[in-house]
Design a protein around this motif. Sequence first.
Motif, PDB file in Angstrom:
ATOM      1  N   VAL A 156       0.831  -1.207   0.000  1.00 24.73           N
ATOM      2  CA  VAL A 156       0.000   0.000   0.000  1.00 24.73           C
ATOM      3  C   VAL A 156       0.860   1.248   0.000  1.00 24.73           C
ATOM      4  O   VAL A 156       0.649   2.185  -0.792  1.00 24.73           O
ATOM      5  N   ILE A 157       1.869   1.311   0.864  1.00 28.43           N
ATOM      6  CA  ILE A 157       2.680   2.522   0.955  1.00 28.43           C
ATOM      7  C   ILE A 157       3.474   2.736  -0.326  1.00 28.43           C
ATOM      8  O   ILE A 157       3.661   3.881  -0.784  1.00 28.43           O
ATOM      9  N   ARG A 158       3.918   1.631  -0.973  1.00 29.93           N
ATOM     10  CA  ARG A 158       4.649   1.792  -2.242  1.00 29.93           C
ATOM     11  C   ARG A 158       3.720   2.314  -3.346  1.00 29.93           C
ATOM     12  O   ARG A 158       4.133   3.151  -4.160  1.00 29.93           O
ATOM     13  N   ASP A 159       2.480   1.856  -3.381  1.00 33.16           N
ATOM     14  CA  ASP A 159       1.530   2.363  -4.375  1.00 33.16           C
ATOM     15  C   ASP A 159       1.264   3.856  -4.171  1.00 33.16           C
ATOM     16  O   ASP A 159       1.216   4.629  -5.127  1.00 33.16           O
ATOM     17  N   THR A 266      -4.504   3.851  -4.037  1.00 28.52           N
ATOM     18  CA  THR A 266      -4.038   4.633  -5.185  1.00 28.52           C
ATOM     19  C   THR A 266      -4.981   5.797  -5.452  1.00 28.52           C
ATOM     20  O   THR A 266      -4.541   6.915  -5.766  1.00 28.52           O
ATOM     21  N   ALA A 267      -6.293   5.551  -5.338  1.00 30.63           N
ATOM     22  CA  ALA A 267      -7.263   6.639  -5.523  1.00 30.63           C
ATOM     23  C   ALA A 267      -7.113   7.705  -4.445  1.00 30.63           C
ATOM     24  O   ALA A 267      -7.335   8.898  -4.704  1.00 30.63           O
ATOM     25  N   ALA A 268      -6.718   7.323  -3.227  1.00 31.95           N
ATOM     26  CA  ALA A 268      -6.482   8.318  -2.171  1.00 31.95           C
ATOM     27  C   ALA A 268      -5.333   9.237  -2.537  1.00 31.95           C
ATOM     28  O   ALA A 268      -5.385  10.457  -2.305  1.00 31.95           O
ATOM     29  N   ALA A 269      -4.252   8.678  -3.124  1.00 38.79           N
ATOM     30  CA  ALA A 269      -3.138   9.524  -3.566  1.00 38.79           C
ATOM     31  C   ALA A 269      -3.586  10.468  -4.678  1.00 38.79           C
ATOM     32  O   ALA A 269      -3.145  11.618  -4.751  1.00 38.79           O
ATOM     33  N   GLU A 270      -4.464  10.006  -5.568  1.00 41.09           N
ATOM     34  CA  GLU A 270      -4.961  10.883  -6.637  1.00 41.09           C
ATOM     35  C   GLU A 270      -5.834  11.998  -6.072  1.00 41.09           C
ATOM     36  O   GLU A 270      -5.840  13.112  -6.597  1.00 41.09           O
ATOM     37  N   MET A 271      -6.613  11.709  -5.005  1.00 45.90           N
ATOM     38  CA  MET A 271      -7.420  12.766  -4.381  1.00 45.90           C
ATOM     39  C   MET A 271      -6.559  13.778  -3.642  1.00 45.90           C
ATOM     40  O   MET A 271      -6.932  14.949  -3.509  1.00 45.90           O
ATOM     41  N   ALA A 272      -5.405  13.347  -3.153  1.00 48.84           N
ATOM     42  CA  ALA A 272      -4.584  14.211  -2.298  1.00 48.84           C
ATOM     43  C   ALA A 272      -3.929  15.347  -3.079  1.00 48.84           C
ATOM     44  O   ALA A 272      -3.846  16.480  -2.580  1.00 48.84           O
ATOM     45  N   VAL A 273      -3.439  15.085  -4.284  1.00 51.50           N
ATOM     46  CA  VAL A 273      -2.693  16.103  -5.031  1.00 51.50           C
ATOM     47  C   VAL A 273      -3.194  16.140  -6.469  1.00 51.50           C
ATOM     48  O   VAL A 273      -3.670  15.126  -7.001  1.00 51.50           O
ATOM     49  N   PRO A 274      -3.093  17.302  -7.149  1.00 55.22           N
ATOM     50  CA  PRO A 274      -3.428  17.374  -8.572  1.00 55.22           C
ATOM     51  C   PRO A 274      -2.264  16.860  -9.432  1.00 55.22           C
ATOM     52  O   PRO A 274      -1.194  16.517  -8.918  1.00 55.22           O
ATOM     53  N   VAL A 275      -2.486  16.849 -10.765  1.00 57.92           N
ATOM     54  CA  VAL A 275      -1.438  16.427 -11.692  1.00 57.92           C
ATOM     55  C   VAL A 275      -0.536  17.629 -11.985  1.00 57.92           C
ATOM     56  O   VAL A 275      -1.001  18.692 -12.420  1.00 57.92           O
TER      57      VAL A 275
END
Length: 542
Positions: A156-159, A266-275
Motif C-alpha cells: 500500500v505505501i509503495r503504491d 491509489t485513488a487516495a493519492a490521486e485525491m490528495a494532489v493534482p497532476v
Amino acid sequence: MTAAEALINAPEFTVSELSSALKRTVEDAYGHVRVRGEITGFRGPHSSGHCYFALKDEGAKIEAVIWKGVHGRMRFKPQEGLEVIATGKLTTYPGSSKYQIVIEAIEPAGIGALMALMEERKKKLAAEGLFDEARKQLLPWLPEVIGVVTSPTGAVIRDILHRLQDRFPRRVLVWPVRVQGEGSAEQIAAAIRGFNALPEGGRIPRPDLLIVARGGGSLEDLWSFNEEIVVRAAADSMIPLISAVGHETDITLIDFAADKRAPTPTAAAEMAVPVRSELFVEVAGLARRTMVCWQRGQEARRNELRAAVRALPGLSELLGIPRQRLDGASSALPRGLKANTHAHFRRFAGVSARLTMRVLRGQLAQASHRLTVSGERMRNSTRSLLQQRRDRFAGLEVRLKASKLSNAQAQRNAIARDRERALRLAERARRALTTTVQRFQARVAHSGQLLGALSYRGVLARGFALVRDEQGLAVHAAAAVGPGARLSLEFADGHVAATADADRPAARSVPAKPAASEPKALTSKAATPKHAVKPVEQGSLF
C-alpha cells in the motif's frame, strides 16, 4: 453392616479442604476449553475493572469472569446478547460453591455476529453525530506535507508513494502501524492522534492531510477499522483525513467518519494532489492570457492619456490665477507681521503685570504643604502594608508547619500499609508455591505408579515369558512359529535363545497386529506347548 457403620473410619474433610479438592479436580480435568454461548447478565466492567456475566444456550448456563488486565487487551469487548466463542480455564469459586470459566480470549461467533455488531456500533456512533456531513472538512488543494498511517512493509505505501511521485511529488510522513491483529486498533488511533498532536513549526512538520490506508481483506482482517477507538480518533482529527481501506466493495466505519473516502489507496493519492503537468499547462495558459490582457490594458490607457493631454489647458493658463494670489499675499505680509508683533507685546505686558513675588511664594507654599501631606500618608500606608504582610506570612508559616507534619505522618502511614500488604502477599505467594509443588509431586508419584502397573515387565516378574522371533517381533500364536525357527525368550531376569521343533507343521500366516510401544503378548512360564521345543545342540528348556 449399615452404610453409616461403614463410614465410621472414613477421613473427615473441612469445607475448605473439600472445596480445594474439587477445585483441583475441575482444573486438572478441564485445563483450557472453548465455549460457545450467548452473553447474558453483562452490565459493563465492575468498579474494580473486572467483568462478571454468564454464557448460556438453550439448555444450560455457566458463570464467567474476565480479569481487568485481560479485558483491557481484548480486541472484541463483551456485549449483552452477543453470541461469542470464549477460550479460558474452568475453575470453581469456593465462596458460593459454583464453577465458572475464567475467560482469556473472546471472539464473535461467525460473520453474522460481526455484521450485527458492526451495524449496532454504526447506529450508536451515527446517533452521536460522528458521521454528520457538517463535521467533515474540505481537503487542501495542494498539501505541503502528507501523513500516511499504514503498514511500512506492505504494497500500500509503495503504491501511494509511486502515485504521488507521478502526479505531484510531496513530502510524505509514514507512521508505521499494524493494520490487523491484536493491538492494531490502538496503534491506528494513536497514530491519528499523534499526527494531530504535532505542533506547528516544530522539528517534525505537521501534516496538512492524513491518509489511513490498508489493502483488501476479509471482514475479520478489516475489523480494526471498525473499532470505536479508531472511528472516534478519525472523527476528532483536526487534520483533513482520507480513508482508503480495502477495495471498492469493502465498507468500514472509518469511511463514514473520515472527511473523504477513497475506494483504493491509489485513488487516495490521486485525491490528495493534482497532476503537476496539467498544472504547468494551465499556469502557462493563464500567464499568456494575463500578458495579452495586460498589453490590451496598457494600450487602452495610452490612448486615454493621449486624449487627456489634448483636452488639458496650457501651463500659463493653469498658473495665471495662482500667481496673482501670490503677489497679493506677498504685498500684505509686512503689515500683517507688524500687527501680529504688537498684539503679542500687549499680551506679554498684561501677563507680566499680574506676575509678582507674593503670588509665586503663595503657590510655592501650597505645593510644599501638599508634598508634606502626601509624604505622611505614604509613610502611614507603608507601615500598615508591612504589618499586614508580616501577619499574613506568620499565618502561612503556622499552616505550612502543620501541613508538613500532617503530610509526613500520612506518608509514614502509607509506607506502613504498603509494607504490611507486601508481607501478606509474600506469605500468600509462599503458601501458593508450596501447594503447587506438593500438587505436582503427587501427580508425578501417581504417574510413576500407573506406569509401573501398566508395564509388561511387571507381568514378567510374576512368572511369565515374552517370545520374540528372529526379527525381534513378539509371537502371539504357536501357529506363527515355523519348523526350526529361532526364538528369543525374555524373562524377568534375562533372555534365553531357543529353536522350534524341525518336524512341526509349517507356520500359518497370522494377521499382523499394530505395533505398540510396549509388548503385549505374554506366555506363562508354566504353560506346556503342544510340541516340545528342542534347541540345536542343547537340552530342552522345558
